[in-house]
Design an enzyme around this catalytic site. Structure first.
Site, PDB file in Angstrom:
ATOM      1  N   LYS A  57       1.534 -10.209 -19.069  1.00 41.19           N
ATOM      2  CA  LYS A  57       1.411 -11.639 -19.327  1.00 41.19           C
ATOM      3  C   LYS A  57       0.212 -11.895 -20.236  1.00 41.19           C
ATOM      4  CE  LYS A  57       1.204 -12.441 -14.923  1.00 41.19           C
ATOM      5  NZ  LYS A  57       1.236 -12.958 -13.545  1.00 41.19           N
ATOM      6  N   THR A  78      -2.969 -25.269 -14.133  1.00 41.25           N
ATOM      7  CA  THR A  78      -2.102 -24.083 -14.204  1.00 41.25           C
ATOM      8  C   THR A  78      -2.180 -23.246 -12.927  1.00 41.25           C
ATOM      9  OG1 THR A  78      -3.918 -22.897 -15.285  1.00 41.25           O
ATOM     10  CG2 THR A  78      -2.271 -23.925 -16.719  1.00 41.25           C
ATOM     11  N   GLY A 127      -1.223 -21.415  -9.822  1.00 40.03           N
ATOM     12  CA  GLY A 127       0.050 -20.945  -9.283  1.00 40.03           C
ATOM     13  C   GLY A 127       1.016 -20.366 -10.300  1.00 40.03           C
ATOM     14  N   THR A 128       0.592 -20.243 -11.556  1.00 40.35           N
ATOM     15  CA  THR A 128       1.528 -19.756 -12.580  1.00 40.35           C
ATOM     16  C   THR A 128       2.028 -18.345 -12.283  1.00 40.35           C
ATOM     17  OG1 THR A 128      -0.421 -19.198 -13.897  1.00 40.35           O
ATOM     18  CG2 THR A 128       0.794 -21.159 -14.539  1.00 40.35           C
ATOM     19  N   GLY A 129       1.124 -17.446 -11.879  1.00 43.23           N
ATOM     20  CA  GLY A 129       1.533 -16.058 -11.644  1.00 43.23           C
ATOM     21  C   GLY A 129       2.500 -15.924 -10.488  1.00 43.23           C
ATOM     22  N   CYS A 130       2.198 -16.599  -9.379  1.00 37.31           N
ATOM     23  CA  CYS A 130       3.083 -16.572  -8.206  1.00 37.31           C
ATOM     24  C   CYS A 130       4.452 -17.137  -8.576  1.00 37.31           C
ATOM     25  CB  CYS A 130       2.510 -17.426  -7.077  1.00 37.31           C
ATOM     26  SG  CYS A 130       0.799 -17.082  -6.655  1.00 37.31           S
TER      27      CYS A 130
END
Length: 269
Positions: free
Chosen positions: A178, A209, A211-214
């Site tokens: 990412k 932003t 929580g984007t990875g989860c």
């Protein structure tokens, strides 16, 4: 295994975010948005809000194992997603559980929170490399996590391939690097070592932003549970997360969450 007509089932193995923007809460919201049945194995309880993580309490390995077996043995799963696994003992237990489950696994090797709070003990890094990454269908590290795991520092888009190769050496079938922390467009590289996909999205000027990875990892798991190929699932997940970032909103005094319900509201008159 389950009632006829039940939607695909996706299991998240992750920590709780009391503020509702990341962790288990983000995973379950994403699963609802994708029309799958979300289930959870809690690995840790955190006290956190828009300003950061004020405390974290890891659950005993026996409690994690019991939750997993309870769900998988009775209800079954079509995909598993992992998030916060803060100790080597937990990483090894979850890796063992996944290896015995006949379902694709999306591993989000969570190292630090959006606020810079460490969520993974240094001693657990080696277990992530040797136990967890080898059982991953897709691993989804961000650039900080790539550096933690491999020592490769990505300074530009040209470094993404080198980073992917370094992560693939640990055994995941696919890796999604990412590149959201680079300047310019949000560019991610998906590869299995031979096939490559560069995924581009506009960069939104939003600080909300959390929580984007989860959310991205859960969205990928939803696609895999529905029978999509890895590139199809990742492409759809990236599109969903891009919309969620664009619709992110302020909460509290710090970093707000992405909007997990943006697509549902878009389709409502």
């Amino acid at each position: 295994m389950s009632a006829a007509g039940a939607p695909p089932r996706v299991l998240t193995v992750a920590g709780s975010d009391s503020g509702g923007g990341a962790g288990i809460q983000a995973d379950l919201k994403t699963m609802l948005a994708f029309g799958v049945h979300g289930m959870s194995v809690l690995t840790a309880v955190t006290a956190q809000n828009s300003l950061g993580v004020q405390g974290a309490w890891e659950l005993p390995v026996d409690a994690v194992r019991a939750q997993y077996r309870s769900v998988v043995d009775d209800i079954g799963v079509q995909a598993v997603k992992t998030g916060m696994l803060s100790s080597a003992e937990l990483v090894e237990a979850v890796a063992g559980l996944i290896s015995g489950t006949n379902a694709p696994a999306v591993v989000d090797p969570v190292g630090v929170s959006k606020h810079g709070d460490p969520l993974l003990a240094a001693s657990a890094l080696d277990s992530v490399r040797t136990e967890l990454l080898p059982v991953a269908t897709v691993a989804t590290p961000n650039l900080d996590e790539v550096a933690q795991l491999t020592g490769v520092r990505v300074e530009s888009e040209g470094d993404l391939r080198r980073a992917a190769a370094a992560v693939l050496e640990y055994g995941p079938r696919w890796v999604l690097i990412k590149g959201g922390h680079l300047s310019g467009d949000a560019v991610d590289l998906l590869t299995d070592g031979s096939e490559e996909h560069l995924l581009r999205a506009p960069r939104y000027d939003s600080r909300h932003t959390h929580g984007t990875g989860c959310t991205l990892a859960s969205a990928i798991a939803c696609g895999l549970a529905k029978g999509q190929s890895v590139p199809e699932a990742v492409t759809a997940a990236k599109e969903y997360v891009t919309g969620a970032i664009a619709a992110g909103f302020a909460l509290g005094a710090g970093i707000g969450p992405v909007d997990h319900g943006w697509a549902l509201r878009r389709d409502t008159p």
